[in-house]
Design a protein around this motif. Structure first.
Motif, PDB file in Angstrom:
ATOM      1  N   THR A 404      55.798  27.635  48.763  1.00  0.00           N
ATOM      2  CA  THR A 404      54.384  27.358  48.516  1.00  0.00           C
ATOM      3  C   THR A 404      54.186  26.903  47.072  1.00  0.00           C
ATOM      4  O   THR A 404      54.714  27.523  46.144  1.00  0.00           O
ATOM      5  CB  THR A 404      53.529  28.616  48.774  1.00  0.00           C
ATOM      6  N   PHE A 405      53.443  25.808  46.877  1.00  0.00           N
ATOM      7  CA  PHE A 405      53.127  25.281  45.550  1.00  0.00           C
ATOM      8  C   PHE A 405      51.658  25.566  45.242  1.00  0.00           C
ATOM      9  O   PHE A 405      50.785  25.379  46.098  1.00  0.00           O
ATOM     10  CB  PHE A 405      53.383  23.777  45.489  1.00  0.00           C
ATOM     11  N   GLU A 406      51.387  26.012  44.008  1.00  0.00           N
ATOM     12  CA  GLU A 406      50.018  26.296  43.580  1.00  0.00           C
ATOM     13  C   GLU A 406      49.784  25.710  42.192  1.00  0.00           C
ATOM     14  O   GLU A 406      50.733  25.508  41.420  1.00  0.00           O
ATOM     15  CB  GLU A 406      49.767  27.800  43.523  1.00  0.00           C
ATOM     16  N   ASN A 407      48.517  25.459  41.868  1.00  0.00           N
ATOM     17  CA  ASN A 407      48.181  25.029  40.513  1.00  0.00           C
ATOM     18  C   ASN A 407      48.527  26.136  39.516  1.00  0.00           C
ATOM     19  O   ASN A 407      48.444  27.314  39.833  1.00  0.00           O
ATOM     20  CB  ASN A 407      46.690  24.697  40.406  1.00  0.00           C
ATOM     21  N   SER A 408      48.922  25.723  38.321  1.00  0.00           N
ATOM     22  CA  SER A 408      49.276  26.685  37.276  1.00  0.00           C
ATOM     23  C   SER A 408      48.339  26.559  36.088  1.00  0.00           C
ATOM     24  O   SER A 408      48.011  25.449  35.660  1.00  0.00           O
ATOM     25  CB  SER A 408      50.716  26.457  36.821  1.00  0.00           C
TER      26      SER A 408
END
Length: 429
Positions: A404-408
């Motif tokens: 899963t990729f999320e904003n940082s």
């Protein structure tokens, strides 16, 4: 003779098994009485039905020395005996992983091969799930060698997931030893230690003993020395282990000394390798465009990444230059922050990426990332125009692994889950 509450149509339109179960439950025409379990619960049944399904019951009632009067069954609890009778009378089996150990025991005791096959099928279907510890426990007791090996292999590859299974703590000491003797496993020594402590505590409670360090030590016995305490997280050891009463003063001092280079005198000295089986490459974009503009000064592209399995992060995949490459672009800084925001990797990689859409930077050494513990990947932007990803996927699934990729919040560019830099990662799992 009918009893109060009996219906008059219990036979009409009913199947044979329905009629048999009705007679069993209503104790109609029963001719044998069992006293079952330590409390000697009274359960009545029919010799004819029992003998027709089980060679043991046939011999019990029709052999050279047939049973007379009540039959004592001290080694089976009443709930399991009722499950057995229901299966004998109707072929309906109330089987679950909660009771499979007891049901398999009565299947062997009364030589019911079809019931044993039902249990084996359930174990086989559960061996490659988080219930592998349950399978290992049952398979070990009943000497099912193939299932023993399969369950151990699954636990080795998916240790953290298996340790979270509610029934994992119920494993026997023999099963726990099989796990502790694995030379590689997909978790840290700290994870293994935490589970070992949890297991030892459960053993105390199962014997109605206080969950104290001394009692846990007694139940663990020699297994205690299969934990490589010098490799356990120092803070966890100091706060949770050193004052628990689990270890002697000499053992505690030896572990603390080992933190400063002295060899410990008590515990396992081998370094248990972290087991990772298959190589994976995950790319997050659906398409690639060119012309991502460079930023002045050091600016970090960043994404938060979470994987549902323990992994060994091997490489970072970046988008390559789409413009003329200058010598000043040869160094790329890769930072990795753990779930708490602490830096666990910071290194400049001397590389001169070619004009390919993506290129791979292999880390100087693999980094262990625990399951469901997000990490932040930060990369300083290349000082020239680059390719970049668009229509990026927030989640990628390969086999049973989900990335899963999320904003940082650490990102200083326009990179986000929908577009931008950082093409993907490579890892073992």
């Amino acid at each position: 003779m009918a009893k109060p509450g009996d219906t008059v149509d219990w036979q009409d339109g009913k199947s044979l098994s329905e009629c048999m179960i009705y007679m069993l439950e209503k104790e109609m025409m029963c001719d044998v009485t069992f006293r079952v379990g330590t409390d000697q619960s009274i359960i009545k049944a029919h010799k004819y039905i029992l003998a027709s399904r089980s060679p043991v019951f046939y011999t019990m009632f029709e052999g050279s020395c047939p049973e007379k009067g009540e039959v004592i069954v001290p080694d089976v609890n009443s709930a399991t005996f009722k499950i057995l009778l229901k299966y004998i009378y109707s072929d309906v089996l109330d089987l679950s992983l909660e009771n499979i150990f007891e049901v398999l025991y009565v299947a062997e005791k009364y030589m019911l091969s079809t019931l044993k096959n039902e249990c084996s099928s359930m174990l086989s279907s559960s061996v490659e799930t988080s219930n592998a510890p349950v399978v290992l426990n049952v398979a070990t007791h009943f000497h099912l060698e193939i299932l023993i090996q399969k369950s151990l292999q699954y636990i080795q590859k998916n240790a953290v997931q298996c340790f979270l299974s509610p029934n994992a703590m119920k494993m026997s000491k023999t099963c726990m030893e099989s796990i502790m003797r694995l030379d590689s496993i997909s978790c840290s020594e700290t994870d293994l230690c935490r589970f070992f402590i949890k297991w030892a505590g459960y053993q105390c409670e199962a014997e109605r003993k206080k969950r104290s360090g001394e009692n846990m030590r007694e139940r663990a016995g020699s297994l205690l020395y299969l934990v490589n305490f010098p490799l356990v997280d120092k803070k966890y050891f100091a706060n949770e282990i050193a004052h628990s009463g689990l270890l002697t003063l000499e053992e505690i001092v030896s572990v603390f000394y080992s933190h400063y280079g002295r060899e410990n005198d008590f515990f396992a000295k081998f370094v248990r390798k972290q087991f990772y089986g298959k190589d994976y490459k995950v790319l997050r974009h659906s398409s690639i465009q060119c012309g991502w503009s460079p930023y002045n000064g050091i600016k970090y592209d960043a994404l938060k990444i979470t994987v549902n399995k323990n992994i060994e992060l091997k490489a970072v995949i970046l988008y390559g230059p789409s413009d003329q490459i200058h010598s000043s672009t040869s160094g790329i800084i890769v930072k990795i922050l753990n779930n708490d925001g602490n830096e666990i990797h910071n290194k400049k990689y001397e590389t001169c990426p070619q004009r390919y859409q993506t290129h791979t930077i292999f880390l100087s050494e693999p980094i262990t990332i625990n399951a469901n513990k997000g990490f932040t990947l930060m990369v300083d932007s290349i000082k020239c125009k680059t390719y970049y990803g668009t229509q990026c996927k927030p989640e990628c699934k390969i086999d049973d692994i989900i990335v899963t990729f999320e904003n940082s919040t650490f990102c200083e560019t326009e990179t986000n889950i929908g577009q931008g830099q950082i093409a993907g990662i490579e890892f073992k799992a």
